[in-house]
Design a protein around this motif. Structure first.
Motif, short mmCIF file in Angstrom:
data_model
loop_
_atom_site.label_atom_id
_atom_site.label_comp_id
_atom_site.label_asym_id
_atom_site.label_seq_id
_atom_site.Cartn_x
_atom_site.Cartn_y
_atom_site.Cartn_z
N SER A 270 1.23 -1.53 -0.20
CA SER A 270 0.65 -0.22 -0.28
C SER A 270 0.89 1.27 0.03
O SER A 270 1.24 1.87 0.73
CB SER A 270 -0.89 -0.24 1.08
N PRO A 271 1.86 1.08 -1.09
CA PRO A 271 1.96 2.47 -1.42
C PRO A 271 2.00 3.69 -1.07
O PRO A 271 2.44 5.05 -0.41
CB PRO A 271 3.11 2.39 -2.36
N SER A 272 0.16 4.02 -0.94
CA SER A 272 -0.19 5.10 -0.57
C SER A 272 -0.19 5.59 1.04
O SER A 272 -0.42 6.48 1.58
CB SER A 272 -1.71 5.63 -0.96
N ASP A 273 -0.08 5.17 2.13
CA ASP A 273 0.61 4.65 3.21
C ASP A 273 1.13 4.67 3.66
O ASP A 273 1.22 2.59 4.36
CB ASP A 273 -0.88 4.26 3.47
N LEU A 274 2.96 4.46 4.05
CA LEU A 274 3.54 4.39 4.39
C LEU A 274 4.37 4.04 6.10
O LEU A 274 4.56 3.63 6.24
CB LEU A 274 4.68 4.81 3.64
N SER A 275 3.34 4.62 6.46
CA SER A 275 2.84 4.64 7.16
C SER A 275 2.73 3.12 8.16
O SER A 275 2.64 2.46 9.67
CB SER A 275 2.24 6.17 8.01
N GLY A 276 2.11 2.44 6.94
CA GLY A 276 2.05 1.20 7.88
C GLY A 276 0.04 1.20 8.37
O GLY A 276 0.22 -0.22 8.64
#
Length: 411
Positions: A204-210
């Protein structure tokens, strides 16, 4: 009439007893004990392979022989675990043509795969959806939701959109509760299945917060376990480090994808960790020797973290080297496999968390259209076949040794 009734009852009892033997004869369910796998109380170590295409060919009676051939050849080389797809969403020859609607012929193909795996004493890891658009994946799920009026920003909404998550949960239930038309055993009750995989290589590269993937795995792992408490579950991770261990991010091969090897695998319902390794893809502009250096560090770090931090088993569920790489020769692939296999063996021998590896991918003769550069046809290449067979024998012998030691210690 009474005598006939007793005879019918006798035959029924024999039939039911036979069915029980068929299921039990496949061995018990794989369990975890700390950072180790066991079956029927004995250590479980296994060499294996990937063969994503099994259901597809299994659905075609004229092609089913290739499924049987694959299992037969794998078994003859000591391979006892196979990872394959339990999904094909939309498109041509789908398993799931639209949310909740299934192609029975394709499902019967998967039934055949599970049955044949049991016949050859091969355990299956079944993956439930793809991160990529091959075979539908995230993209197909969000398109289904968009067609129903959902506001979809990107494919990554797969992990957060309520409707999309509902589609996925329904698919999980359909597969886990499927009654096999060949064996008569529900998938959730069949010990031929080693484990379920939530998704192949989640990203999910749009949410790098994980946070998106962490929340999704937590929710879906609980859903799987609410339906099936018999089988183990893994997330399908490649092994990239994330925010929970930011000091380890330097070990990633140059990119972040919104996953977190530590926190994702610490979710209680996730029974074991997985790791993928493709240095030739991830570090394509480096030398073969540099890729081997990365591979050694990549494996050592994850083996150590699985044992000391996660305290769960680790399975190297994908690795390989492509003959399409510039300057490729077979000795390079042999060296890569030997590096992986040695790390697995040493870890298993010294009580570590690693229990086996699954190379990508096994094909049988006559499957040229499935060649992707990583394929291995065991009858074609004696060099890599020997490497694979030796590892299978070593793990088998080590498992027997550990089992004897447990008996000596009275465990």
């Amino acid at each position: 009439m009474r005598r006939m009734s007793l005879w019918v009852i006798f035959l029924l009892v024999l039939f039911l007893k036979k069915e029980c033997i068929n299921v039990e004869g496949r061995g018990g369910f794989i369990r975890t004990n700390g950072c180790h796998f066991n079956v029927n109380g004995n250590p479980f170590l296994a060499n294996g392979f990937n063969a994503y295409w099994l259901m597809y060919l299994g659905s075609d009676p004229s092609q089913r022989g290739k499924v049987s051939d694959a299992f037969s050849q794998a078994s003859s080389h000591g391979l006892t675990v196979c990872r394959t797809w339990a999904f094909n969403d939309g498109g041509s020859s789908p398993l799931q043509s639209s949310p909740g609607f299934y192609n029975e012929q394709m499902f019967k193909g998967l039934d055949f795969v599970v049955s044949e795996a049991g016949r050859y004493k091969i355990r299956l890891i079944l993956s439930l959806v793809n991160n990529y658009e091959d075979f539908g994946g995230k993209k197909q799920y969000v398109e289904w939701a968009r067609s129903q009026g959902q506001i979809i920003g990107s494919e990554d909404d797969f992990f957060t959109n309520r409707v999309v998550k509902g589609y996925y949960k329904n698919h999980v239930k359909a597969v886990l509760t499927r009654l096999n038309t060949v064996t008569g055993v529900a998938y959730k009750d069949d010990p031929t299945i080693f484990a379920w995989e939530l998704i192949n290589e989640p990203r999910s590269p749009s949410d790098l917060s994980g946070k998106s993937i962490q929340s999704w795995i937590t929710e879906m792992a609980s859903h799987v376990k609410s339906i099936d408490s018999n089988h183990l579950l893994e997330a399908g991770l490649e092994g990239f480090y994330g925010p929970s261990s930011s000091q380890m991010n330097q070990l990633n091969p140059g990119f972040q994808v919104g996953t977190d090897f530590i926190s994702n695998n610490q979710i209680p319902e996730i029974d074991f960790a997985t790791l993928h390794s493709y240095p030739d893809q991830w570090l394509s502009n480096t030398s073969d020797q540099q890729q081997l250096v990365f591979l050694n560090t990549w494996l050592d770090t994850h083996v150590e973290d699985s044992r000391n931090i996660l305290k769960k088993p680790l399975y190297l569920s994908e690795f390989g080297k492509s003959w399409k790489d510039p300057g490729y020769n077979s000795s390079q692939r042999d060296a890569m496999f030997n590096t992986v296999y040695n790390k697995i063996y040493v870890s298993a021998r010294t009580g570590g968390a690693t229990a086996g590896g699954l190379f990508w991918q096994l094909l049988t003769p006559g499957m040229d259209s499935f060649r992707d550069g990583y394929e291995i046809v065991l009858d074609e290449n004696s060099s890599i076949s020997r490497v694979i067979t030796v590892q299978s024998r070593k793990l088998h012998s080590l498992g027997k040794f550990h089992a004897r030691m447990k008996k000596v210690k009275g465990e």
